[in-house]
Write an enzyme that holds these catalytic residues in place. Structure first.
Site, PDB file in Angstrom:
ATOM      1  N   TYR A 111     -28.821 -12.515  24.742  1.00  0.00           N
ATOM      2  CA  TYR A 111     -28.657 -12.244  26.170  1.00  0.00           C
ATOM      3  C   TYR A 111     -27.181 -12.279  26.498  1.00  0.00           C
ATOM      4  O   TYR A 111     -26.457 -13.181  26.071  1.00  0.00           O
ATOM      5  CB  TYR A 111     -29.400 -13.312  26.984  1.00  0.00           C
TER       6      TYR A 111
ATOM      7  N   ASP B 299     -19.948 -13.876  22.263  1.00  0.00           N
ATOM      8  CA  ASP B 299     -20.379 -14.343  23.570  1.00  0.00           C
ATOM      9  C   ASP B 299     -20.640 -15.845  23.433  1.00  0.00           C
ATOM     10  O   ASP B 299     -21.682 -16.268  22.954  1.00  0.00           O
ATOM     11  CB  ASP B 299     -21.632 -13.586  24.029  1.00  0.00           C
TER      12      ASP B 299
ATOM     13  N   LYS C  95     -20.824 -21.150  31.897  1.00  0.00           N
ATOM     14  CA  LYS C  95     -21.494 -22.450  31.791  1.00  0.00           C
ATOM     15  C   LYS C  95     -20.522 -23.637  31.693  1.00  0.00           C
ATOM     16  O   LYS C  95     -19.982 -24.035  32.706  1.00  0.00           O
ATOM     17  CB  LYS C  95     -22.519 -22.401  30.662  1.00  0.00           C
TER      18      LYS C  95
END
Ligand code: PLP
Length: 424
Positions: A142, A237, A265
């Protein structure tokens, strides 16, 4: 009716599905979400006065636990000076210097407001730099919800059965090619079929949005080599793995150097922050010095920077922070694995550092396909029993468990005690 149930009924009337991000709706476990009122350390508290040991940690950011005093103080101080200036401020320089000093591959970095934005921008830079259009991603990884990346995109899309997503024109995804995680041949085939057209390969160096899937030995090295060979950029990522596995992220942990890295995050300490950075010659293409446009009204927001910077400072300045966290997590996941085995429950437990996932399958989970063999009914039952005993896990089979520095040995042991009584 509980207060959470009441709120959910109210919410569904004015917010799609009652939530501001799909996984929060508890759809795949068929339950009503708990509305959370406050958090502290490894605990969260809902509006009905229930207390939970939290293994989501806001999906990663809260690596120090909730409400770390130094982070909160930094935010309070920043708030008093103003919420936003729309102008350059010194904490942005501190933040950029700190990131560049911690991650050798990041020579320049640009702050944005989410992981989605970070990835979207990194892809644009890679395309601008290489003057090529195509990108290779991996099934089950994702990379946020931007159009071009909403293809075979893991977790939210796996259990909710959203096929890619409506509203994404084919034109936006024709240049997005999908390979299989841990499968070099599938990557070689895409390079061979698209000579001199691949701008970048983007990968989660640990797959953490299809449950947790570790890169097999040599896989990340292979990606590095094939990108170099073809003049394509390698993008890690690290929105989840950045500052999670080590100060220098998965790239440090596994010793493989990407050209560009995306963050989110943890980097925001719980505030909405993302970042992308990497090689100076590539990042020099970003406006205002280069031809790749990217901007943000609230990017580098002083309050968000104060939170993120404070958290990174604590991570950096706490001696053997990662050794201790990773060892604690390793002991926990090993025990969890043993308990499930003793119970005779078919499962595969993948873990690295403070990330782990129990898949209810007899297969070794090494990619999207094997992850999908999991018995989601078993997960639902497991999740429900854990929640009822005060253990707050991700409401989906295909998400990671996040441990933080604030998880006490007593709470980890208490969690294992609940697992010992699980009946599937
Ligand atoms: C969470 C996540 C994103 C998206 O970040 P948002 O802040 O939710 O937009 C991108 N990539 C990875 C690997 C993620 O885990």
């Amino acid at each position: 009716m509980t207060r959470s149930e009441e709120l959910f009924e109210q919410a569904k009337k004015c917010i799609p599905g009652g939530v501001n991000s799909p996984v929060r709706a508890f759809g795949s476990v068929g339950m009503t979400p708990r509305f959370i009122r406050r958090s502290k350390g490894d605990r969260i508290y809902d509006v009905d006065g229930n207390e939970y040991i939290d293994y989501i940690g806001s999906w990663g950011p809260m690596i120090l636990g909730h409400g770390h005093p130094y982070v909160l103080e930094s935010v309070e101080r920043a708030v008093r000076d103003g919420l936003s200036f729309g102008a350059a401020s010194s904490v942005e320089v501190d933040m950029a210097e700190l990131i560049c000093s911690l991650v050798p591959s990041v020579e320049m970095v640009r702050m944005v407001n989410s992981g989605t934005e970070a990835v979207m921008s990194a892809i644009r830079v890679a395309r601008g730099y290489t003057e090529r259009n195509k990108i290779i991603k991996f099934a089950g990884c994702y990379h946020g919800h931007s159009d071009a990346l909403l293809v075979n995109a893991g977790s939210g899309l796996m259990t909710q059965g959203i096929p890619g997503s409506a509203g994404v024109p084919e034109g936006c995804t024709v240049d997005t090619l999908t390979a299989a995680y841990n499968d070099p041949d599938s990557v070689r085939a895409l390079f061979a079929a698209n000579p001199d057209q691949i701008a970048a390969v983007i990968v989660e160096p640990v797959g953490a949005n299809m449950g947790v899937v570790l890169p097999e030995p040599g896989f990340l090295e292979f990606l590095r080599d094939i990108c170099t060979e073809h003049g394509s950029l390698l993008i890690f990522d690290e929105v989840i793995t950045g500052f999670r596995l080590a100060l220098d992220g998965a790239q440090g942990y596994y010793g493989v150097t990407p050209d560009l890295t995306t963050y989110g995050k943890i980097i925001g300490g719980g505030m909405p922050v993302g970042a992308y950075g990497g090689r100076k010659d590539v990042m020099s293409l970003v406006a205002p010095i280069g031809s790749v446009y990217q901007a943000g009204t609230l990017s580098g927001n002083p309050v968000a920077m104060a939170a993120g910077y404070a958290q990174l400072k604590v991570l950096k300045d706490t001696p053997s922070f990662y050794e201790e966290l990773n060892q604690k997590a390793d002991r926990f996941f090993t025990s969890l694995d043993e308990i499930l085995t003793d119970l005779g429950i078919e499962h595969c437990l993948n873990h690295v550092g403070s990330l782990g996932c129990v898949f209810f399958t007899d297969k070794q989970v090494r990619d999207y396909e094997s992850a999908q063999t999991s018995n989601t009914d078993h997960y639902r039952t497991y999740f429900k029993q854990m929640l009822e005993q005060g253990i707050y896990l991700a409401p989906s089979q295909f998400e990671a468990m996040f441990l933080s520095a604030s998880h006490t040995d007593e709470d980890l042991e208490r969690t294992l005690d609940v697992v010992r009584k699980i009946v599937l």
